[in-house]
Design a protein around this motif. Sequence first.
Motif, PDB file in Angstrom:
ATOM      1  N   LYS A  17      -5.378   9.593   5.999  1.00 15.78           N
ATOM      2  CA  LYS A  17      -5.920   8.278   5.642  1.00 15.78           C
ATOM      3  C   LYS A  17      -4.872   7.170   5.710  1.00 15.78           C
ATOM      4  N   GLY A  18      -3.931   7.279   6.635  1.00 19.19           N
ATOM      5  CA  GLY A  18      -2.905   6.263   6.797  1.00 19.19           C
ATOM      6  C   GLY A  18      -1.614   6.556   6.062  1.00 19.19           C
ATOM      7  N   LEU A  19      -1.648   7.466   5.100  1.00 20.64           N
ATOM      8  CA  LEU A  19      -0.409   7.834   4.399  1.00 20.64           C
ATOM      9  C   LEU A  19       0.381   8.792   5.275  1.00 20.64           C
ATOM     10  N   LYS A  20       1.665   8.526   5.424  1.00 18.36           N
ATOM     11  CA  LYS A  20       2.493   9.354   6.281  1.00 18.36           C
ATOM     12  C   LYS A  20       3.605  10.019   5.486  1.00 18.36           C
ATOM     13  N   ALA A  21       3.972  11.205   5.917  1.00 16.29           N
ATOM     14  CA  ALA A  21       5.140  11.955   5.480  1.00 16.29           C
ATOM     15  C   ALA A  21       5.273  12.036   3.967  1.00 16.29           C
ATOM     16  N   GLN A  22       6.376  11.514   3.435  1.00 15.24           N
ATOM     17  CA  GLN A  22       6.690  11.710   2.018  1.00 15.24           C
ATOM     18  C   GLN A  22       5.731  10.965   1.095  1.00 15.24           C
ATOM     19  N   TYR A  23       5.066   9.915   1.571  1.00  9.34           N
ATOM     20  CA  TYR A  23       4.125   9.179   0.730  1.00  9.34           C
ATOM     21  C   TYR A  23       2.915  10.034   0.388  1.00  9.34           C
ATOM     22  N   LEU A  24       2.553  10.904   1.299  1.00  3.30           N
ATOM     23  CA  LEU A  24       1.435  11.816   1.058  1.00  3.30           C
ATOM     24  C   LEU A  24       1.770  12.770  -0.081  1.00  3.30           C
ATOM     25  N   PHE A  25       3.010  13.247  -0.113  1.00  2.00           N
ATOM     26  CA  PHE A  25       3.430  14.155  -1.186  1.00  2.00           C
ATOM     27  C   PHE A  25       3.582  13.416  -2.515  1.00  2.00           C
ATOM     28  N   ILE A  26       4.048  12.183  -2.467  1.00  2.00           N
ATOM     29  CA  ILE A  26       4.137  11.372  -3.685  1.00  2.00           C
ATOM     30  C   ILE A  26       2.749  11.132  -4.253  1.00  2.00           C
ATOM     31  N   LEU A  65       0.283   1.407  -5.343  1.00  2.00           N
ATOM     32  CA  LEU A  65       1.732   1.472  -5.114  1.00  2.00           C
ATOM     33  C   LEU A  65       2.086   2.346  -3.920  1.00  2.00           C
ATOM     34  N   THR A  66       1.408   3.475  -3.780  1.00  2.00           N
ATOM     35  CA  THR A  66       1.716   4.381  -2.678  1.00  2.00           C
ATOM     36  C   THR A  66       1.386   3.745  -1.334  1.00  2.00           C
ATOM     37  N   PHE A  67       0.229   3.125  -1.219  1.00  2.00           N
ATOM     38  CA  PHE A  67      -0.140   2.497   0.044  1.00  2.00           C
ATOM     39  C   PHE A  67       0.717   1.268   0.341  1.00  2.00           C
ATOM     40  N   SER A  68       1.130   0.540  -0.684  1.00  2.00           N
ATOM     41  CA  SER A  68       1.990  -0.622  -0.431  1.00  2.00           C
ATOM     42  C   SER A  68       3.386  -0.188   0.008  1.00  2.00           C
ATOM     43  N   MET A  69       3.908   0.893  -0.576  1.00  2.00           N
ATOM     44  CA  MET A  69       5.204   1.409  -0.122  1.00  2.00           C
ATOM     45  C   MET A  69       5.102   1.951   1.299  1.00  2.00           C
ATOM     46  N   ASN A  70       3.995   2.595   1.625  1.00  2.00           N
ATOM     47  CA  ASN A  70       3.783   3.106   2.975  1.00  2.00           C
ATOM     48  C   ASN A  70       3.765   1.967   3.984  1.00  2.00           C
ATOM     49  N   ARG A  71       3.115   0.869   3.632  1.00  2.00           N
ATOM     50  CA  ARG A  71       3.047  -0.291   4.513  1.00  2.00           C
ATOM     51  C   ARG A  71       4.403  -0.986   4.625  1.00  2.00           C
ATOM     52  N   LYS A  72       5.123  -1.073   3.504  1.00  4.80           N
ATOM     53  CA  LYS A  72       6.382  -1.831   3.484  1.00  4.80           C
ATOM     54  C   LYS A  72       7.530  -1.078   4.148  1.00  4.80           C
ATOM     55  N   TYR A  73       7.712   0.200   3.807  1.00 11.35           N
ATOM     56  CA  TYR A  73       8.882   0.938   4.262  1.00 11.35           C
ATOM     57  C   TYR A  73       8.641   1.796   5.497  1.00 11.35           C
ATOM     58  N   GLY A  74       7.412   2.143   5.807  1.00 12.78           N
ATOM     59  CA  GLY A  74       7.144   2.939   6.991  1.00 12.78           C
ATOM     60  C   GLY A  74       7.389   4.421   6.762  1.00 12.78           C
ATOM     61  N   GLU A  75       7.424   5.143   7.865  1.00 11.33           N
ATOM     62  CA  GLU A  75       7.464   6.599   7.808  1.00 11.33           C
ATOM     63  C   GLU A  75       8.757   7.141   7.211  1.00 11.33           C
ATOM     64  N   HIS A  76       9.897   6.626   7.648  1.00 10.76           N
ATOM     65  CA  HIS A  76      11.180   7.125   7.169  1.00 10.76           C
ATOM     66  C   HIS A  76      11.882   6.137   6.249  1.00 10.76           C
TER      67      HIS A  76
END
Length: 110
Positions: A17-26, A65-76
């Motif tokens: 659903k758009g969440l990538k890598a470590q954000y999915l685990f968070i 917060l999780t989706f905003s961090m995903n948008r702001k910082y990206g995958e890595h």
Amino acid sequence: MNIYHINKGIGRTVEFKGLKAQYLFIFAGGLLALLVLVMILYMAGVNNYICLFTAGSSSSLLIWLTFSMNRKYGEHGLMKLGAKKKHPKYIISRKNVLRYIKITPKMTAV
């Protein structure tokens, strides 16, 4: 004859659903922690409406917060941010400057 589907996502990052890598685990860990918190509150005898309000508000905050961090910082981005915090701002050397200058005695002809 059997038909086998080939996984074409080999080597790609995990995405849901758009969440990538470590954000999915968070996100998954946060929801699990909220579930445990609400279960503890319910077993402790807290009012049901307070449990529902706590679960709803904290889960919506976690999602936002999780989706905003995903948008702001990206995958890595979170790994890069953590690495950047470990770098020193300044390199300070408190040794004497003369210690770095190597003075060799001149050879004289005898």
